[in-house]
Design an enzyme around this catalytic site. Sequence first.
Site, mmCIF file in Angstrom:
data_model
loop_
_atom_site.group_PDB
_atom_site.id
_atom_site.type_symbol
_atom_site.label_atom_id
_atom_site.label_comp_id
_atom_site.label_asym_id
_atom_site.label_seq_id
_atom_site.Cartn_x
_atom_site.Cartn_y
_atom_site.Cartn_z
ATOM 1 N NE ARG A 230 -3.492 0.143 2.669
ATOM 2 C CZ ARG A 230 -4.166 0.473 3.757
ATOM 3 N NH1 ARG A 230 -4.164 -0.311 4.818
ATOM 4 N NH2 ARG A 230 -4.843 1.601 3.806
ATOM 5 C CG HIS A 231 -1.085 4.842 -0.144
ATOM 6 N ND1 HIS A 231 -1.296 5.370 1.121
ATOM 7 C CD2 HIS A 231 -2.286 4.382 -0.581
ATOM 8 C CE1 HIS A 231 -2.574 5.258 1.422
ATOM 9 N NE2 HIS A 231 -3.205 4.656 0.417
ATOM 10 C CG ASN A 237 -4.205 6.441 5.170
ATOM 11 O OD1 ASN A 237 -3.153 6.086 4.641
ATOM 12 N ND2 ASN A 237 -5.391 6.149 4.633
ATOM 13 N NE ARG A 281 -4.387 7.301 -1.020
ATOM 14 C CZ ARG A 281 -5.410 7.686 -1.772
ATOM 15 N NH1 ARG A 281 -5.368 8.826 -2.449
ATOM 16 N NH2 ARG A 281 -6.494 6.925 -1.859
ATOM 17 C CD GLU A 301 -8.722 2.183 -2.294
ATOM 18 O OE1 GLU A 301 -8.802 1.274 -3.145
ATOM 19 O OE2 GLU A 301 -8.481 1.945 -1.101
ATOM 20 C CG HIS A 366 -4.892 3.200 -3.673
ATOM 21 N ND1 HIS A 366 -4.661 4.430 -3.109
ATOM 22 C CD2 HIS A 366 -4.438 3.297 -4.959
ATOM 23 C CE1 HIS A 366 -4.105 5.235 -4.012
ATOM 24 N NE2 HIS A 366 -3.970 4.564 -5.141
#
Length: 450
Positions: A230-231, A237, A281, A301, A366
């Site tokens: 994932r980023h 977040n 991201r 995403e 994502h």
Amino acid sequence: MGFYTVSNVEDMRICVVMVGLPARGKSFISQKIVRYLSWLSIKAKCFNVGSYRRKAGAAHPNADFFDPCNKEGFQVRQNAVTEAVKDMMTWFSEENGVVAILDATNSTRERRQWVLKLCRENAIEPMFLESWCDDKELILRNISDVKTSSPDYEGVDPDVATKDFLRRISNYEKVYEPLDSDCDKDLTFVKLINVAQEVIVNGIQSYLESRVVFYVMNLHIRPRCIWLSRHGESVYNVEKKIGGDSSLSPRGFQYAEKLPEIVRKSAGDVNLTVWTSTLCRTQQTAQHLPYKQLQWKALDELDAGVCDGMTYEEIEEKYPEDFKARDDDKYEYRYPGGESYRDVVIRLEPIIMELERQENILIVTHQAVLRCIYAYFMNVPQEESPWMSIPLHTLIRLEPRAYGTEVTRIKADIPAVSTYKEKGTSKLGESSSDVTAKFRNLLNGAPQSA
Ligand SMILES: Nc1ncnc2c1ncn2[C@@H]1O[C@H](COP(=O)(O)OP(=O)(O)OP(=O)(O)O)[C@@H](O)[C@H]1O
């Protein structure tokens, strides 16, 4: 009503009849087709005649058992295929199966005619798929990779097992009739020659068949790995918001800085290609990686539609019915103006196809997208995949093997928030007592630290 990712499969019933000498990758190809179609929500099942033969009492036969002159052996093998076909027909009629794979050598025209007749009598479209290979080194490698450890040779010395297996192949060669463009011109068939160096395609009838053909043409068996990440932790977040195109948080940037070292530790000197989404991201996360990079819109995403930029608490308050509907069926639920997991799988299909063609790839993407890709490789059922926990700041290494994929998780020692939302709550984070723990554990193994 069923949902499909390929049109008009509701009334379709296809039997893929494998053809080929032993150790030509028939089971490998069969299992991959089943995994691919199941991921696309097409009901598929493999019927492996070898396991029916073992159940019928011939659990550890030596090569003489497969001699065409061995009447007793021939009868046991005929009974095994009859049982497999019987189960396959029951599966089609009682479980609404769409694509069955009859995984056997089906090495003679007589046997293939027998299967063909049964299929026609039961309104099933037969498609023959032959794996033909004369690369002696590859065959020996296949034998040592999977055959000497097969249940047929339990407790047998690998050298003895290899010699016996080569004799088994010779016995099949005595009667083997490969598919042929002249003799078999009336059949629907695909013939893969030396993996997919050359492919002969004959009389393909339906769209679904052509999808299977396209898929098998793209398979290769060179060793390789796929890394997934994932980023790094993003500003959204930290703010518990979903969607958007926010930048990384300071801890997210730390992960981006550490990622090249983690990847190098896991990949060594291999040259890999990095795939990111088009969102900032993932690109920030990949910015220090010293490899060729490609951006894919398909890796963006899951689109949260009207809920983009909201926290789960805000969604629960503003759209309580949607909030509940998503928890009730997370795979099918589509955000108003946005996407469902099913929609994401459909747009990821070209990514999966390209991944099958490529060698070493690192994907930085994502949470939802990663769940879908992971589900393909690990055969995770649809109802479970949207609930898998894929933590931030963790690199996942997938190594495809003959009959499965090996997973290693490498945790970067950089803290990050949890973006995991359990069923029935709008709070983020994981509690160990939750009913979804079963699903989350799918990704839990002993993680290594970087
Ligand atoms: N198209 C192919 N040609 C040759 N080998 C392949 C091919 N695809 C996969 N393989 C290799 O074949 C091995 C798996 O063999 P598999 O058990 O699938 O053979 P099989 O044809 O089903 O044999 P059997 O008839 O004994 O069941 C793996 O090591 C895999 O890398």
